[in-house]
Design a protein around this motif. Structure first.
Motif, PDB file in Angstrom:
ATOM      1  N   LEU A 123     -47.212  -6.197 -24.400  1.00  0.00           N
ATOM      2  CA  LEU A 123     -47.161  -4.930 -25.122  1.00  0.00           C
ATOM      3  C   LEU A 123     -45.806  -4.258 -24.918  1.00  0.00           C
ATOM      4  O   LEU A 123     -45.141  -4.477 -23.902  1.00  0.00           O
ATOM      5  N   PRO A 124     -45.385  -3.414 -25.859  1.00  0.00           N
ATOM      6  CA  PRO A 124     -44.061  -2.777 -25.763  1.00  0.00           C
ATOM      7  C   PRO A 124     -44.007  -1.659 -24.733  1.00  0.00           C
ATOM      8  O   PRO A 124     -45.020  -1.040 -24.410  1.00  0.00           O
ATOM      9  N   PHE A 131     -44.703  -5.350 -21.128  1.00  0.00           N
ATOM     10  CA  PHE A 131     -45.547  -5.749 -19.997  1.00  0.00           C
ATOM     11  C   PHE A 131     -46.712  -6.574 -20.514  1.00  0.00           C
ATOM     12  O   PHE A 131     -47.148  -6.392 -21.659  1.00  0.00           O
ATOM     13  N   THR A 132     -47.177  -7.498 -19.701  1.00  0.00           N
ATOM     14  CA  THR A 132     -48.284  -8.371 -20.079  1.00  0.00           C
ATOM     15  C   THR A 132     -49.574  -7.821 -19.492  1.00  0.00           C
ATOM     16  O   THR A 132     -49.666  -7.615 -18.279  1.00  0.00           O
ATOM     17  N   SER A 211     -44.206   2.876 -19.488  1.00  0.00           N
ATOM     18  CA  SER A 211     -42.980   3.212 -18.753  1.00  0.00           C
ATOM     19  C   SER A 211     -42.517   2.074 -17.853  1.00  0.00           C
ATOM     20  O   SER A 211     -41.772   2.289 -16.903  1.00  0.00           O
ATOM     21  N   SER A 212     -42.988   0.855 -18.151  1.00  0.00           N
ATOM     22  CA  SER A 212     -42.587  -0.339 -17.386  1.00  0.00           C
ATOM     23  C   SER A 212     -42.929  -0.231 -15.910  1.00  0.00           C
ATOM     24  O   SER A 212     -42.151  -0.627 -15.041  1.00  0.00           O
ATOM     25  N   VAL A 213     -44.120   0.287 -15.629  1.00  0.00           N
ATOM     26  CA  VAL A 213     -44.540   0.429 -14.239  1.00  0.00           C
ATOM     27  C   VAL A 213     -44.732  -0.932 -13.575  1.00  0.00           C
ATOM     28  O   VAL A 213     -44.565  -1.063 -12.362  1.00  0.00           O
ATOM     29  N   ALA A 214     -45.068  -1.959 -14.354  1.00  0.00           N
ATOM     30  CA  ALA A 214     -45.221  -3.310 -13.821  1.00  0.00           C
ATOM     31  C   ALA A 214     -44.987  -4.311 -14.940  1.00  0.00           C
ATOM     32  O   ALA A 214     -45.166  -4.007 -16.122  1.00  0.00           O
ATOM     33  N   ASP A 215     -44.589  -5.535 -14.575  1.00  0.00           N
ATOM     34  CA  ASP A 215     -44.370  -6.587 -15.568  1.00  0.00           C
ATOM     35  C   ASP A 215     -45.692  -7.198 -16.032  1.00  0.00           C
ATOM     36  O   ASP A 215     -45.810  -7.650 -17.171  1.00  0.00           O
TER      37      ASP A 215
END
Length: 325
Positions: A123-124, A131-132, A211-215
């Motif tokens: 997802l964007p 992130f997956t 917010s790209s907290v995790a990959d």
């Protein structure tokens, strides 16, 4: 040469967008051969395309397991059989999600040692990293050991396909504190904390996902599907509200004309189909689910994703790292 099996008949806008996506792939990539399964009236000539006529198709309204068992000559069934019998390296469909998961499980088969397959989607995020998220709905209920396997498989995928050397792994929860959540998340937290090979960063909240907290973020299928539908619905409604606001008077229409290119770019940025389709993890082959309402470009991205998964030996890596755990 990498061989991809494709369901021509699956999806809201099939077969047109499927054919469009396949032709785009053939134009851009000389390393693939495509096996198309569907009504022969949609076949076209190309030296790297083989067409297999099918007399049946699985619709969006069909009951998943029953349709897979009864419609033996359906395009989705025969596509999955091509992977099972090593006639193709991967398969892609935009059709009935439940039926495709059933085809993956009952035709292609589960990897030894994998207790529950998971549906994963990238997802964007606001910084374009993405992130997956898994599970997206393959299993509504899950046990801690299932989520542990999801984390391992997500980690492999992020390394191989997204080229992240040491992906961060987060556990979706109602708070970031170690003791937060229900019995499932608390036990999963303990299990993931003991996996030294995983870069587990702890609990993450849904408000931080973009917010790209995790990959990689793991959760049960019920929660994952709710998150996906919420994000999708929120994005769609925001753009509807923007459109309504920007067209309500002449002044706003002028502003909209100036911002048109930027707004289109923002909309594309929020389109998760740009990252490809959803991947069915834990299956003894590569099974990709393109979005049901895909256009040609989105279907092309799903095909490209399938090709990369084959090239990077994702299934073999999962066989070694998950089943020999």
């Amino acid at each position: 040469m990498i061989k991809l099996a494709v369901d021509v008949m699956g999806g809201d806008n099939a077969p047109d967008i499927v054919i469009e996506g396949v032709k785009l792939l053939l134009e851009k990539d000389s390393e693939v051969e495509v096996q198309l399964y569907g009504d022969e009236k949609y076949q076209f000539e190309h030296d790297r395309v083989t067409f297999h006529h099918c007399t049946e198709m699985i619709t969006m309204d069909d009951e998943p397991i029953r349709s897979i068992r009864r419609k033996k000559d359906a395009s989705m069934v025969r596509m999955a059989e091509a992977v099972k019998y090593n006639e193709a390296d991967a398969c892609v469909s935009a059709g009935n999600t439940g039926a495709l998961m059933s085809a993956g499980l009952f035709i292609v088969g589960r990897l030894p040692g994998v207790e529950r397959p998971a549906l994963a989607l990238t997802l964007p995020t606001v910084d374009d990293k993405g992130f997956t998220l898994l599970d997206m709905g393959a299993n509504a209920d899950a046990k801690p050991e299932h989520l542990e396997q999801y984390a391992i498989m997500g980690n492999i995928y992020a390394r191989a396909i997204r080229k992240i050397e040491r992906p961060t792994i987060g556990l979706l929860n109602i708070g970031t504190e170690d003791k937060k959540g229900n019995a499932l998340t608390r036990e999963t937290f303990k299990m993931l904390s003991e996996r030294s090979e995983l870069n587990f960063i702890g609990n993450v909240e849904s408000k931080a996902l973009l917010s790209s907290v995790a990959d990689v973020v793991v959760t049960d299928g019920f929660t994952g599907n709710m998150v996906l539908k919420t994000l999708e619905g929120t994005a769609n409604n925001i753009f509807k509200m923007l459109k309504a606001e920007l067209t309500k008077n002449t002044k706003n229409k002028l502003a909209a004309g100036i911002l048109n290119k930027d707004l289109k770019g923002l909309k594309n940025k929020m389109d998760y189909s740009e990252y490809g389709g959803a991947v069915l993890f834990g299956i003894d082959g590569i099974v990709i689910k393109a979005h049901g309402s895909s256009d040609g470009r989105a279907f092309y991205n799903a095909l490209r994703q399938a090709k990369e998964a084959v090239k990077e030996n994702v299934v073999e890596t999962m066989r070694k790292e998950v089943t020999n755990d």
